[in-house]
Design an enzyme around this catalytic site. Sequence first.
Site, PDB file in Angstrom:
ATOM      1  N   ASN A 167      37.833  48.917  23.988  1.00 36.32           N
ATOM      2  CA  ASN A 167      38.795  47.825  23.903  1.00 36.32           C
ATOM      3  C   ASN A 167      39.623  47.814  25.172  1.00 36.32           C
ATOM      4  OD1 ASN A 167      38.582  46.704  20.999  1.00 36.32           O
ATOM      5  ND2 ASN A 167      38.561  48.949  20.771  1.00 36.32           N
ATOM      6  N   GLU A 168      39.179  47.008  26.118  1.00 30.27           N
ATOM      7  CA  GLU A 168      39.800  46.975  27.435  1.00 30.27           C
ATOM      8  C   GLU A 168      41.105  46.177  27.388  1.00 30.27           C
ATOM      9  OE1 GLU A 168      38.874  48.895  29.611  1.00 30.27           O
ATOM     10  OE2 GLU A 168      36.717  48.927  29.980  1.00 30.27           O
ATOM     11  N   PRO A 169      41.929  46.278  28.436  1.00 28.64           N
ATOM     12  CA  PRO A 169      43.183  45.523  28.479  1.00 28.64           C
ATOM     13  C   PRO A 169      42.978  44.055  28.100  1.00 28.64           C
ATOM     14  CG  PRO A 169      43.075  46.998  30.344  1.00 28.64           C
ATOM     15  CD  PRO A 169      41.768  47.136  29.616  1.00 28.64           C
TER      16      PRO A 169
END
Length: 634
Positions: A167-169
Amino acid sequence: MKSIAYRKPGQIEETRYEKIHNVVFDNDREGSLVVAREIADLIRNKAAKGEYAVLGLATGSSPIKVYDELVRMHREEGLSFANVVTFNLDEYYPMDPKDVHSYHYFMYQYLFKHVDIPPEHIHIPDGTVGMDEIQDYCRAYEEKIRSYGGLDFQLLGIGRSGHIGFNEPGSHINSRTRLITLSHITRVDAAPSFHGLNNVPRKAITMGISTIMEAKRIVLLAWSKKKSAIIRRTVEGEMTSDVPATYLQQHPNTTFVLDTEAASKLTRIDTPWIVRDVDWDDQMSKKAVVWLSKKTGLPILKLTDNQYNQNALSDLIARKGSAYDLNIEIFNKIQHTITGWPGGKPHADDTYRPERAFPYPKRVLVFSPHPDDDVISMGGTLDRLVEQGHEVHVAYQVAGYSAVSDEEALKYLEVNGFMGFTNDEVMQLLAELQQKNRPADSAALKKLKASIRRAEAVSALRYLGVDTKHIHFMDLPFYDAPEVHKRKISERDILITTDLIRLVRPHQIFAAGDLADPHGTHQLSFEILTQALQEVRNDPWSADLRVWLYRGAWDEYEIHEIDMAVPMSPDQVLKKRHAIFYHQSQKDLVMYKGDDMREFWVRAEERNKDLARQFNDLGLAEYEAMEAFKRYEF
Ligand code: F6R
């Protein structure tokens, strides 16, 4: 298990500023054992009730020791995984499960193939489903988790981007299992194991934030300095989608398990005087004064009572009398760490010098994990030790073949060919080098690559004037494990090291004390040295031995930690640069640099210049560059 079980008895920590419960261990091993024990307890408790233990699992470097310990408990303590159901966080996309880079391969390699988990209980996102099926596939993955009553325990690592799972920025708190595009920093971190950024997949399937947050219990692991900045941001910063791990602030049963390095930037550890009363020993006072000087942008001797009082340091001033006295005391202490005579200055008063004047000349033994750490980390100091007449020995702990590219090996083979050496071995090696996706190098190829590094190391030391009779190639056996993660210290590693120390009987040892190299070679080399030092501790000659640690190519000591700083003139900086150039195989295409893409000589130079600048900013003399050492008491 309640997270409070991680607390040591009687330990009360001041946690102002912290929004996530965390525990700090001396090293990753200790932390991993505690986490493995929590997981084992959960598995056993569930088994006793006839229930499944539903685990959410992570890959990457962080959980490896937890898996090792679970495997050990399975083998030695009969811990059964028959009632365990697992859901992995993520998988690269696209990705063949048989690919050695896949998270499928990883999980079997580290855990599943060693334990009795029924194969049908294992769930890992499938990196081969077609684009048009992904949505349905992800929905079904969620459904499956729900069908087992949700995750009892979720194990997490954290990326430097602040991702959990992938879950990236920008990920939303309500996100579910889905396809995601990886951020640049995540791909850069993965690049070394894929042999280059271009080979790293651009996408992944990951459980969502919401999927993770529904776990009943969450434990996040973070080791090493590399993670310290993101840990501080996550634990102390505001909750934001820019740092998805901050969502964990809202989870009621989360613990971060950290080692001292990963925790080092938390307020209670970095600047403890802000949150509690501290014991003002030398080290702490130095740290506080350097901190205040940096914070205010003023040299030490210009700091005032008022500035100390306004920055939570009134207690320190009260103890020392006044800013004036404290400033002078700390300024002198730092001043006394600086010396152009790293082996001691003969016939000079050594009361305030970091090294003794006598014996002179000294026998000096420099341990270098790889063949090049010596010149990268202490090339300037080596040069001075030789010039000042000491007997300098250099010992290379491992062979270093892993970091020699095929292109480099080919070059040397071709030189052999041009010289007319067309024997069978050369032909065989040529054939091997043409085979691009081979699983591992043959012993002969390793030998060729190791020889390249040997030749480079010898020429660099010859250039610095070290007697080639005093160069020792230790080839410690731990380095030869078939896989990097299987490297373990053995008696032989310690014996080889002890023998060498006893042979040289040094007055000074210099060694790499850094624990941050990407493959852990420095860490293991240091552990071996500390054990060998314990062995020689009772030898009468060792009463005369002092040990100095330097940091490798990845990091530098902070000013308050430094016990000896050796300045370099512009000419000495150039000489050091040339010594590093001899390590030609480590230039340009080098593989194991970590996330820093600069050439080693650039890194070394920038770091040495930056250190000199820091001393200068504190109000000390202005030098071109400096190398730093910390005394190690054994
Ligand atoms: C792995 C995963 C990632 C890693 C993170 C840290 O399944 O989901 O979030 O936990 O990238 O990686 P390491 O542990 O290699 O530093």
